[in-house]
Design an enzyme around this catalytic site. Structure first.
Site, PDB file in Angstrom:
ATOM      1  N   HIS A 221       7.266  12.272   4.782  1.00 17.75           N
ATOM      2  CA  HIS A 221       6.432  11.261   4.160  1.00 17.75           C
ATOM      3  C   HIS A 221       5.276  10.865   5.057  1.00 17.75           C
ATOM      4  O   HIS A 221       5.452  10.963   6.173  1.00 17.75           O
ATOM      5  CB  HIS A 221       7.328  10.349   3.427  1.00 17.75           C
ATOM      6  CG  HIS A 221       8.012   9.390   4.610  1.00 17.75           C
ATOM      7  ND1 HIS A 221       9.111   9.657   5.423  1.00 17.75           N
ATOM      8  CD2 HIS A 221       7.500   8.118   4.859  1.00 17.75           C
ATOM      9  CE1 HIS A 221       9.339   8.808   5.955  1.00 17.75           C
ATOM     10  NE2 HIS A 221       8.504   7.653   5.941  1.00 17.75           N
ATOM     11  N   ASP A 223       3.679   6.909   5.607  1.00 14.35           N
ATOM     12  CA  ASP A 223       3.916   5.613   5.412  1.00 14.35           C
ATOM     13  C   ASP A 223       2.715   4.885   4.593  1.00 14.35           C
ATOM     14  O   ASP A 223       1.473   5.127   5.042  1.00 14.35           O
ATOM     15  CB  ASP A 223       4.218   4.682   6.416  1.00 14.35           C
ATOM     16  CG  ASP A 223       5.553   4.949   7.200  1.00 14.35           C
ATOM     17  OD1 ASP A 223       6.227   5.519   6.618  1.00 14.35           O
ATOM     18  OD2 ASP A 223       5.671   4.599   8.410  1.00 14.35           O
ATOM     19  N   ARG A 289      21.968   7.440  15.241  1.00 12.22           N
ATOM     20  CA  ARG A 289      20.350   6.668  15.558  1.00 12.22           C
ATOM     21  C   ARG A 289      20.201   5.487  14.944  1.00 12.22           C
ATOM     22  O   ARG A 289      20.598   5.384  13.581  1.00 12.22           O
ATOM     23  CB  ARG A 289      19.489   7.980  15.155  1.00 12.22           C
ATOM     24  CG  ARG A 289      18.229   7.636  15.254  1.00 12.22           C
ATOM     25  CD  ARG A 289      17.027   8.639  14.684  1.00 12.22           C
ATOM     26  NE  ARG A 289      15.756   8.093  14.561  1.00 12.22           N
ATOM     27  CZ  ARG A 289      14.570   8.247  15.590  1.00 12.22           C
ATOM     28  NH1 ARG A 289      15.086   8.451  16.819  1.00 12.22           N
ATOM     29  NH2 ARG A 289      13.574   7.597  15.280  1.00 12.22           N
TER      30      ARG A 289
HETATM   31  C1  GA4 Z   1       8.015   4.740   3.120  1.00  8.45           C
HETATM   32  C2  GA4 Z   1       7.826   3.882   4.178  1.00  8.45           C
HETATM   33  C3  GA4 Z   1       8.834   2.690   4.083  1.00  8.45           C
HETATM   34  O1  GA4 Z   1      10.058   2.982   4.577  1.00  8.45           O
HETATM   35  C4  GA4 Z   1       8.778   2.087   2.758  1.00  8.45           C
HETATM   36  C5  GA4 Z   1       9.740   3.229   2.003  1.00  8.45           C
HETATM   37  C6  GA4 Z   1       9.742   3.011   0.326  1.00  8.45           C
HETATM   38  C7  GA4 Z   1      11.307   2.597   0.031  1.00  8.45           C
HETATM   39  O2  GA4 Z   1      12.228   3.096   0.816  1.00  8.45           O
HETATM   40  O3  GA4 Z   1      11.341   1.752  -0.694  1.00  8.45           O
HETATM   41  C8  GA4 Z   1       9.291   4.269  -0.483  1.00  8.45           C
HETATM   42  C9  GA4 Z   1       8.657   5.132   0.665  1.00  8.45           C
HETATM   43  C10 GA4 Z   1       8.425   4.196   1.775  1.00  8.45           C
HETATM   44  C11 GA4 Z   1       7.325   5.739   0.059  1.00  8.45           C
HETATM   45  C12 GA4 Z   1       7.492   6.245  -1.423  1.00  8.45           C
HETATM   46  C13 GA4 Z   1       8.541   5.470  -2.288  1.00  8.45           C
HETATM   47  C14 GA4 Z   1       8.604   4.021  -1.613  1.00  8.45           C
HETATM   48  C15 GA4 Z   1      10.538   5.028  -1.193  1.00  8.45           C
HETATM   49  C16 GA4 Z   1       9.865   5.901  -2.205  1.00  8.45           C
HETATM   50  C17 GA4 Z   1      10.399   6.863  -2.595  1.00  8.45           C
HETATM   51  C18 GA4 Z   1       9.649   0.672   2.452  1.00  8.45           C
HETATM   52  C19 GA4 Z   1       7.470   2.045   1.835  1.00  8.45           C
HETATM   53  O4  GA4 Z   1       6.886   1.218   1.939  1.00  8.45           O
HETATM   54  O5  GA4 Z   1       7.375   3.236   1.327  1.00  8.45           O
END
Ligand code: GA4
Length: 347
Positions: A221, A223, A289
């Protein structure tokens, strides 16, 4: 004088290893050179490491201890701090649309009020937990601001707070996450403990593709925020995807921080920087980790739009201006690996 001290990275290949360098920026060095190097790293990788970052070791160690204490609690107790919706304690489920990973985590809003309200779910000594978490978050927020100011200088933008003010705003929507990936020993692997330690210490991994030897900790993914500041313990697993299409393992470094360009920074720079795709793939390890991430985000009603001073070869606006809150809504309606910025492209 700033010297880029590349840390070896390994490129995946058929049992072949090739050395790469993680761009490393020494923040104690000359500002003008550091800023130029940061901009280059953001353009080339969307990823770099910072040394001499100014975050006291004690602040990091205390945060790590709080997190280790929490994750060592019985499952039933940890469960009371969840499910993460999105904040709280989560295990194996990521987001709301079916993404899974072999990890457990804490996700918190990075502001003092919310931290103090939630602290009782994470510790028997909530005031220490919120104090320690606040100290950590404040230190990495300051680091994020320093980096964003250097970026503005490296881009020759007169107002060097143009990006940093977005995240130092008192209504910023930044969050803080601690991921815990339990130890993983591949079934039927012939590994013994010594081989594994050898492999990790030498960074000479068997890189031939073999899914039974690894497991998805956190799927690929980007961020969504502006910047991410990551610190991990000494256990490997993080990989970044390069512009030329390779997944590259990043050797862990518990004393330093890794910085990721997020989707919002890509939009703020009109695509001059690209958010870095990354994932955590656990390889054989007898130890778990643990990584802590600070995701630097603006206020929900802040506009994300590239200032005209961004000199990009592309002069038209790739993205239409959007509010961080609207972007976040799209982010949560999609899957982890999706490219959400595509929804904001000008046609
Ligand atoms: C990825 C980056 C951060 O960890 C996060 C994640 C969020 C979550 O875990 O709630 C998201 C992910 C993240 C991106 C897409 C969406 C939202 C899970 C998910 C499937 C906290 C963020 O801001 O985006």
């Amino acid at each position: 004088m700033v010297v880029a001290t590349p840390t070896p990275l390994l490129r995946r290949g058929k049992k072949k290893t090739a050395a790469f360098g993680v761009p490393t920026i020494d923040l104690s060095d000359d500002k003008s050179i550091a800023s130029e190097m940061i901009v280059k790293a953001c353009e080339d990788y969307g990823f770099f490491k910072v040394v001499n970052h100014g975050v006291p070791k004690k602040v990091i160690a205390r945060m790590e201890r709080e997190a280790v204490d929490f994750f060592s609690r019985p499952v039933s107790e940890k469960g009371r701090a969840g499910p993460a919706a999105p904040f709280g304690y989560g295990s194996k489920s990521i987001g709301f649309n079916g993404d899974k990973g072999d990890l457990e985590y804490i996700l918190l809003e990075a502001n003092p009020l919310s931290l103090s309200q939630r602290a009782k779910n994470f510790s028997n000594d909530p005031s220490t937990f919120s104090l320690v978490t606040n100290d950590y978050v404040s230190a990495v927020r300051k680091l994020s601001c320093d980096i964003l100011e250097l970026v503005a200088e490296g881009l020759w933008i007169e107002d060097n707070s143009i990006f940093s003010k977005l995240i130092s705003n008192s209504h910023n929507d930044s969050c803080f996450r601690v991921n815990h990936y339990p130890p993983f020993i591949a079934p039927n692997s012939n590994h013994n403990r010594d081989d594994d330690e050898d492999e990790l210490n030498n960074n000479h991994w068997d890189l031939s593709p073999n899914p039974s030897k690894s497991r998805v900790g956190f799927g690929e993914h980007t961020d969504p925020q502006i910047l991410t500041i990551l610190r991990s313990n000494d256990v490997s697993g993080l990989q970044i995807y390069t512009h030329d299409g390779f997944w590259i393992p990043v050797p862990p470094d518990p004393n330093e921080f890794f910085v990721f360009v997020g989707d919002s920074f890509q939009a703020l720079t009109n695509g001059r920087f690209t958010s870095v795709r990354h994932r955590v793939e656990s390889i054989n390890s007898w130890t778990s980790r643990m990584s802590m991430m600070y995701f630097a985000a603006p206020a929900l009603d802040a506009w994300i739009s590239a200032p005209p001073q961004i000199n990009n070869i592309i002069t038209t606006n790739i993205y239409r201006p959007f509010k961080w809150g609207d972007f976040k809504q799209i982010v949560y309606s999609l899957r982890l690996a999706d490219s959400r910025l595509d929804y904001f492209k000008n046609h």
